[in-house]
Design a protein around this motif. Sequence first.
Motif, short mmCIF file in Angstrom:
data_model
loop_
_atom_site.label_atom_id
_atom_site.label_comp_id
_atom_site.label_asym_id
_atom_site.label_seq_id
_atom_site.Cartn_x
_atom_site.Cartn_y
_atom_site.Cartn_z
N ASP A 102 0.84 -1.20 0.00
CA ASP A 102 0.00 0.00 0.00
C ASP A 102 0.88 1.25 0.00
O ASP A 102 2.11 1.16 -0.10
CB ASP A 102 -0.94 0.00 1.21
CG ASP A 102 -0.18 -0.21 2.52
OD1 ASP A 102 1.02 0.11 2.56
OD2 ASP A 102 -0.78 -0.69 3.49
N LEU A 103 0.23 2.40 0.14
CA LEU A 103 0.94 3.68 0.08
C LEU A 103 1.94 3.82 1.25
O LEU A 103 3.05 4.33 1.08
CB LEU A 103 -0.08 4.83 0.10
CG LEU A 103 0.40 6.19 -0.33
CD1 LEU A 103 1.02 6.15 -1.73
CD2 LEU A 103 -0.74 7.20 -0.31
N ASP A 104 1.56 3.32 2.43
CA ASP A 104 2.46 3.39 3.58
C ASP A 104 3.74 2.60 3.30
O ASP A 104 4.84 3.02 3.66
CB ASP A 104 1.80 2.82 4.84
CG ASP A 104 0.71 3.74 5.37
OD1 ASP A 104 0.69 4.92 4.95
OD2 ASP A 104 -0.12 3.28 6.17
N ASP A 105 3.57 1.45 2.66
CA ASP A 105 4.71 0.61 2.30
C ASP A 105 5.61 1.36 1.31
O ASP A 105 6.84 1.35 1.44
CB ASP A 105 4.17 -0.68 1.68
CG ASP A 105 5.18 -1.80 1.72
OD1 ASP A 105 6.21 -1.65 2.41
OD2 ASP A 105 4.96 -2.84 1.05
N LEU A 106 4.99 2.02 0.36
CA LEU A 106 5.75 2.81 -0.63
C LEU A 106 6.54 3.92 0.06
O LEU A 106 7.72 4.13 -0.24
CB LEU A 106 4.79 3.40 -1.68
CG LEU A 106 5.40 4.41 -2.65
CD1 LEU A 106 6.50 3.79 -3.50
CD2 LEU A 106 4.32 5.00 -3.56
N VAL A 107 5.90 4.59 1.00
CA VAL A 107 6.56 5.68 1.73
C VAL A 107 7.75 5.13 2.52
O VAL A 107 8.85 5.69 2.50
CB VAL A 107 5.55 6.40 2.65
CG1 VAL A 107 6.25 7.31 3.65
CG2 VAL A 107 4.55 7.20 1.82
N ARG A 108 7.54 3.98 3.18
CA ARG A 108 8.64 3.38 3.97
C ARG A 108 9.81 3.01 3.07
O ARG A 108 10.96 3.30 3.40
CB ARG A 108 8.14 2.12 4.70
CG ARG A 108 7.45 2.40 6.02
CD ARG A 108 7.28 1.12 6.82
NE ARG A 108 6.43 0.15 6.16
CZ ARG A 108 5.10 0.12 6.26
NH1 ARG A 108 4.47 1.00 7.00
NH2 ARG A 108 4.39 -0.78 5.61
N GLN A 109 9.52 2.38 1.94
CA GLN A 109 10.58 1.96 1.03
C GLN A 109 11.31 3.18 0.44
O GLN A 109 12.53 3.17 0.32
CB GLN A 109 10.00 1.11 -0.11
CG GLN A 109 9.58 -0.27 0.32
CD GLN A 109 10.75 -1.13 0.79
OE1 GLN A 109 11.79 -1.20 0.14
NE2 GLN A 109 10.60 -1.76 1.93
N THR A 124 16.17 -0.93 8.22
CA THR A 124 14.78 -1.38 8.10
C THR A 124 14.72 -2.34 6.92
O THR A 124 15.71 -2.53 6.22
CB THR A 124 13.82 -0.20 7.84
OG1 THR A 124 14.29 0.49 6.67
CG2 THR A 124 13.74 0.77 8.99
N ASN A 125 13.55 -2.90 6.70
CA ASN A 125 13.40 -3.88 5.63
C ASN A 125 13.39 -3.20 4.26
O ASN A 125 12.34 -2.97 3.68
CB ASN A 125 12.11 -4.67 5.86
CG ASN A 125 11.91 -5.72 4.81
OD1 ASN A 125 12.87 -6.14 4.14
ND2 ASN A 125 10.67 -6.14 4.63
#
Length: 206
Positions: free
Chosen positions: A161-168, A183-184
């Motif tokens: 999702d968008l949160d995952d995109l932001v984290r990456q 982080t991963n």
Amino acid sequence: MTSSRRVIIGISGASGAAIALEMLRVLAALQVERYVIVTRGAEHTINHELGPDGREQIGALATVEHPQSDLFAPVASGSYVMDAMLVAPCSMRSLASIAYGTGEGLLCRAADVTLKERRPLVLLAREAPLHEGHLEAMLKVTRMGAIVSPPVPPFYAGLTDLDDLVRQTAARALATAGIDPQTNLRRWQGATEQVVSPLLKGSESA
Ligand SMILES: Cc1cc2nc3c(=O)[nH]c(=O)nc-3n(C[C@H](O)[C@H](O)[C@H](O)COP(=O)(O)O)c2cc1C
């Protein structure tokens, strides 16, 4: 024990304020000192994209926050040693200002200092589509030593999702600036199979 690592996070008025917030979270967890500069344009985008408490969240995660107008801040001088600077997100206005060294505002001045001191400067330049002026500014800053790293999604990484995109995106940018985000960070491991074109297959059997 305080960390001796220091990073400047410049937040300008392009879309993507969540990336800056996530970077600050990661840097705080790593106990890296965070010097934050928020432009006037970013005040609007932060409010629009992160909601009314977004600005407060950013402020709370800063070790020090310097007003954009404060050209007397330590980060305006090369003698104040920093490890890196990231501008996330980086608007075309801030990009141009850095490219042409206008020194207008603290964000641009700190970026100029980062370049002159040959320290890592990563610009998450965001706009689409791009005209020649944007591309010229990107080329110019690249020649000056900055790294232009637009926040484009890694479609191969199986983002949820968008949160995952932001984290990456945040983790990748920090790694680019020489800071292990711990982080991963999903990296491409290579494909197990090679795709051979049918044309090539035909020539092999002939
Ligand atoms: C909701 C919103 C989204 C925006 N997104 C972008 C963008 O992605 N890229 C960009 O260059 N400018 C964008 N802008 C315009 C900038 O905020 C504007 O040009 C501003 O003057 C930039 O100045 P600054 O670099 O000092 O923050 C956006 C503005 C708004 C209100």
